[in-house]
Structures are given as structure tokens and as C-alpha cells.
Motif scaffolding. Structure first.
Motif, mmCIF file in Angstrom:
data_model
loop_
_atom_site.group_PDB
_atom_site.id
_atom_site.type_symbol
_atom_site.label_atom_id
_atom_site.label_comp_id
_atom_site.label_asym_id
_atom_site.label_seq_id
_atom_site.Cartn_x
_atom_site.Cartn_y
_atom_site.Cartn_z
ATOM 1 N N ASN A 87 0.819 -1.218 0.000
ATOM 2 C CA ASN A 87 0.000 0.000 0.000
ATOM 3 C C ASN A 87 0.852 1.267 0.000
ATOM 4 O O ASN A 87 0.562 2.234 0.708
ATOM 5 C CB ASN A 87 -0.940 -0.007 1.204
ATOM 6 C CG ASN A 87 -2.091 0.971 1.053
ATOM 7 O OD1 ASN A 87 -2.376 1.449 -0.049
ATOM 8 N ND2 ASN A 87 -2.758 1.272 2.150
ATOM 9 N N THR A 117 -11.424 0.108 4.666
ATOM 10 C CA THR A 117 -10.947 -1.270 4.658
ATOM 11 C C THR A 117 -10.239 -1.481 3.331
ATOM 12 O O THR A 117 -10.171 -0.573 2.496
ATOM 13 C CB THR A 117 -12.103 -2.284 4.803
ATOM 14 O OG1 THR A 117 -12.928 -2.213 3.630
ATOM 15 C CG2 THR A 117 -12.947 -1.989 6.025
ATOM 16 N N LYS A 118 -9.726 -2.671 3.125
ATOM 17 C CA LYS A 118 -9.102 -2.966 1.827
ATOM 18 C C LYS A 118 -10.123 -2.930 0.698
ATOM 19 O O LYS A 118 -9.761 -2.707 -0.454
ATOM 20 C CB LYS A 118 -8.425 -4.332 1.874
ATOM 21 C CG LYS A 118 -7.165 -4.380 2.728
ATOM 22 C CD LYS A 118 -6.495 -5.735 2.619
ATOM 23 C CE LYS A 118 -5.194 -5.743 3.428
ATOM 24 N NZ LYS A 118 -4.509 -7.066 3.338
ATOM 25 N N GLN A 174 -8.880 4.963 3.399
ATOM 26 C CA GLN A 174 -9.060 3.546 3.144
ATOM 27 C C GLN A 174 -9.715 2.932 4.383
ATOM 28 O O GLN A 174 -9.041 2.539 5.334
ATOM 29 C CB GLN A 174 -7.726 2.883 2.837
ATOM 30 C CG GLN A 174 -7.081 3.398 1.560
ATOM 31 C CD GLN A 174 -5.761 2.708 1.252
ATOM 32 O OE1 GLN A 174 -5.301 1.858 1.996
ATOM 33 N NE2 GLN A 174 -5.137 3.092 0.148
#
Length: 490
Positions: free
Chosen positions: A276, A452-453, A450
Motif C-alpha cells: 500500500n 478497509t481494503k 481507506q
């Protein structure tokens, strides 16, 4: 199963008991076990394997001598009893076999056949969707025409900016396939959106086990710039900078590209995305290729190919910080289109193969660990409508951007990426009719959250100072817009 074991134990106990307490020289008994039901029988039969022959066990000579006379006396009496016990055991075993179901036959287990492998067994699927909404809050509201995003401007509302589904996988050890359509496209001149359109369809053919050398054939991204290589799924700003993105329509074209990257750096490129850190992916340390040059999903209009070359390297310091820098260049001829401007169609001053289209660029990226900095700039020449809007000629161009960001991990609340971006461009917009001059001087302040993913929220305050390149006579406008995006990954 418990019933079967109980019956087997009872049968064996009965038979062994009969044998053990029989006098010396008593009848021997052969026992058989069914290989399927595990039942014990006193006579052979289908699926039955002989266990052995059972008779009285001698406990000791003294005991034998002491009771020998008693056994002789009881011999006549015991023999009928023994026969009755054996017959009863056989009868019980036979009855048990009838009550317990079993297969009609038994065979040796067949060897396992190796599973037949198909190419589609090695394919994977993923994708993402972007949902946008924008509001113009000040400035020339009625004049806002923002070509990268149709949700910006008056008379706009919600927009599905991207809806992509990606199929990919290593079909063999030396062949990798990648296929990506977008179901939120709008063809030029259409008032209807959300068409399905091809974005990527290519094959990577590698020449070694580590895949350090490979050739990419098909429609794919042109290896020019860093931001163009970076997927919009990972990019912070909602749109790419005009100064760089004007080189390549949708960043893609049909061509053949050669990539080389050492295995160690290939893994580093992969980790920059996986961790990320807003990486661009693996487009090689060195890249070279040829492509049509008219843009993705565009018909080729001349018998001439563009050439592109790129060199980049992500250097990792001892503290883990990664810094990437590179240079790239492209050259070819581009055929633009023309049409009326104030009732007069501009004349194109160019050979039959089109205008010279060439650029050289540099990029530098300090990955957000946690502070990040990203910058690119390019210079070149291309088609451009002149000042009086009567001729389309070759003209110089320049532009780029600088972006700063910070990665903040808030634990259970997700990850935040606040950022600021400035971009500038002065040059022709070659993919639009008449290649109008585009002058851009924009600022963007935003944050990506973000959650969550799978879920990302982005909010941007965009201060626009640019040209309407879609409508003649190509007026300039200034306006501020608040823009929102929700992205879900799957």
C-alpha cells in the motif's frame, strides 16, 4: 459399525470359548473374516479371507494331567455340546451376514488418475468500481467543462467513472495473460454512457524462469511516465495530470514492448503495491517498444509506428525508505482531426503521415513511508491550433506536476492519505478535434480514506484554471469544485 464389531466379538468369543474348553484332540475350527463388512465366519465365502485354524491352548502339564480323567469322562457329553455350539456360532454368523448390507463384490482400489489441468484453472479474477459526485462551488460555473471527468460541471450528478473486471493468470510457466474491459465508457460524440470497452488485452511471453526478460504483445499501457503506469485503483488524485497524460489516449495502445527487470527488483515493484505504498507496478527497469500511436481503441491512420523507451529504478536505503527515479522518451507521427471553428475549418500543416509527436520526461518518487513526494515533467513537440485558430501546426509543449502526501495508519479506523497536488501544462490537446491549445494551472487538496481494503473514500477540493478543450472557440475558465469518490475493490 458398533453393531458389526459387537457381533464379530461375540462370534469370535463363542467359537474360541468352544475351542479352548474342548478336550485335547478336539475338532479344529477355521475362521474367516469378510474384507468389507469385517464379519467373522466359520466357513469360506465371497469376500472372506481365512484368519487361521483355532484349537485348545495348553495351559500347563500339571493341570492337564489333573483334569485328564475328568475330560475323558465328559468326552461323550462335551462332543455333542461342542457340535451344538459350533452350529449355533455358524448360524449366528450367517444370520449376522444377512442382516448387514455389503457390496456384491470387492476389487483392488484403482490408482488415482492425475487431474487434467486446463488453462482456465490458472486464471484469477478481480476488479474495482469508482462512483463519483461533484459540485462546483465558485467561479465560472456555467463555463466548466472538465474533459477527464464528466461529473464536474453544471447539469451533472452521480457518475460511475470506472467499472472494471480483470482476468489474469500464468497460463504456462512462460505465458501470462491479462484481460481488462471497462463497463463505464462513453465513446466520443455519444450522449449515452456505460458502454463496455476494451482497456487491456495482452500476453507476456517470458524467456527465462525468473521472468526477467519478457515481451508484451497486444493492447496495454505505453511505458511512459510514472503516473500513467500507476493504476487509477491506486492513484491518490482522482485524475492524471494533463501535462503527462496528453501523451497517450487512455495511457494505452496496441503494440509490442520489451521489458527487463532483475528478479530482486521485480519483487520490489510487487511489494510497493502490496504494501500500500502507491506503487506503479512492474513495467521493468528498462522498457522499449513500438505501438500504433493513435490511442487505445482508435483506428490507425498512417503507416508509421511510435517508438518509446523508459528506464527507472527503485532504490532502497538501509532504513527501508524507497526512492525511484527514471527517464523516458517517445517519438512518432500523429494524425489529428479538424473541424469548424467559428465557421472556418483550420488547415493542417503537416505531411501525409501526420505531425511530429515527441516527448522526453523525467520522474522522481519518494514513496510514503510515511511522508511521500512525487513529481514529473516532460517537454516535447506536437500538433496544436495556432493563436488565430486558422492553422494546426507543430508547436512546443511542456508540463508536469508535483504531489506531496502523508500516510497515516489510524489502526481500526483505517488508513488516511492526505495530499496536495499542483499541475501545469501548456501545449496542444492532440486527441481532441483541432488539437486546441490547453493551458492548465490547477491545485488539488484532498484526502483518501481507506476504510478497509475493500472500501475507499476520497474527497478533493479542486481549484481549476484551465481551457475548455472540447468546445470551440476553446475559452478558458476558473472554478472551484468539491469532488467525492467511493471506490470498492473486489
Amino acid at each position: 459399525m458398533k453393531k458389526r464389531l459387537s457381533a464379530a466379538i461375540s462370534s469370535v468369543g463363542l467359537i474360541l470359548g468352544t475351542s479352548l474348553f474342548s478336550p485335547a484332540g478336539a475338532q479344529e475350527i477355521d475362521l474367516y473374516v469378510d474384507t468389507v463388512t469385517k464379519q467373522v465366519y466359520t466357513e469360506p465365502g465371497k469376500n472372506r479371507v481365512k484368519m487361521g485354524t483355532f484349537q485348545q491352548v495348553q495351559k500347563g502339564a500339571n493341570r492337564q494331567d489333573k483334569k485328564s480323567s475328568d475330560r475323558q469322562a465328559q468326552k461323550k457329553t462335551d462332543q455333542p455340546a461342542q457340535k451344538d455350539s459350533v452350529q449355533q456360532a455358524r448360524k449366528d454368523s450367517s444370520q449376522q451376514a444377512q442382516n448387514e448390507p455389503g457390496p456384491a463384490f470387492v476389487h483392488e482400489p484403482l490408482p488415482e488418475r492425475p487431474k487434467e489441468e486446463h488453462w482456465y484453472d490458472r486464471m484469477h479474477i478481480r476488479g474495482y468500481t469508482q462512483f463519483r459526485n461533484s459540485t462546483t462551488v465558485s467561479g465560472d460555473k456555467d463555463a466548466v467543462v472538465y474533459w477527464p471527468d464528466r461529473s464536474v460541471g453544471e447539469d451533472t450528478s452521480f457518475l460511475i467513472r470506472r467499472a472494471r473486471l480483470i482476468l489474469y493468470g500464468d497460463i504456462t510457466d512462460n505465458l501470462y495473460l491479462y484481460f481488462q474491459p471497462d463497463f463505464a465508457s462513453t465513446p466520443s460524440g455519444s450522449t449515452t454512457g456505460n458502454f463496455g470497452q476494451l482497456r487491456d488485452a495482452y500476453a507476456d511471453i517470458s524467456f527465462d524462469d525468473k521472468k526477467e526478460f519478457r515481451v508484451r504483445l497486444g493492447q496495454s499501457k505505453i511505458p511512459f511516465s510514472f503516473e500513467n503506469m500507476q493504476s487509477s485503483q491506486n492513484r491518490l488524485a482522482l485524475d492524471r495530470a494533463d501535462g503527462i497524460n496528453t501523451c497517450c489516449r487512455d495511457e494505452r495502445d496496441i503494440g509490442a514492448f520489451f521489458y527487463w527487470v532483475p528478479a530482486e527488483i521485480r519483487e520490489r515493484f510487487r511489494e510497493l503495491v502490496a504494501n500500500n505504498l502507491k506503487g506503479s507496478g512492474d513495467y521493468g527497469v528498462f522498457a522499449f517498444g513500438v505501438y500504433n500511436g493513435q490511442g487505445a481503441n482508435r483506428v490507425e491512420l498512417n503507416n508509421d509506428m511510435h517508438m518509446v523507451a523508459r528506464v527507472t529504478y527503485p532504490y532502497q536505503f538501509s532504513n527501508g525508505q524507497i526512492f525511484e527515479a527514471g527517464v523516458e522518451a517517445l517519438h512518432g507521427r500523429f494524425v489529428t482531426s479538424n473541424g469548424p471553428v467559428n465557421g472556418i475549418t483550420p488547415v493542417m500543416v503537416a505531411p501525409a503521415k501526420g505531425f511530429v509527436d515527441e516527448r522526453v520526461a523525467v520522474h522522481a518518487v519518494l514513496y510514503p513511508q510515511p511522508f511521500g513526494l512525487q513529481a514529473e515533467w516532460n517537454w516535447g513537440r506536437g500538433p496544436q491550433l495556432n493563436g488565430v485558430q486558422r492553422l494546426i501546426t507543430e508547436s512546443p509543449l511542456t508540463g508536469g506536476y508535483v504531489q506531496a502526501t502523508y500516510k497515516y495508519d489510524s489502526g481500526p479506523w483505517g488508513i488516511l492519505f492526505p495530499f496536495v497536488k499542483w499541475q501545469y501544462y501548456e501545449g496542444g490537446q492532440k486527441f481532441e478535434r483541432n488539437a486546441p491549445k490547453n493551458l492548465v494551472n490547477d491545485w488539488e487538496l484532498g484526502v483518501e480514506w481507506q476504510v478497509t481494503k475493500a472500501i475507499e473514500l476520497t474527497a478533493v477540493y479542486h481549484m481549476m484554471n484551465r481551457t475548455d478543450v472540447l468546445n470551440a472557440p476553446y475559452e478558458r475558465f476558473r472554478a472551484d469544485a468539491v469532488r467525492f469518490q467511493v471506490q470498492w475493490n473486489y
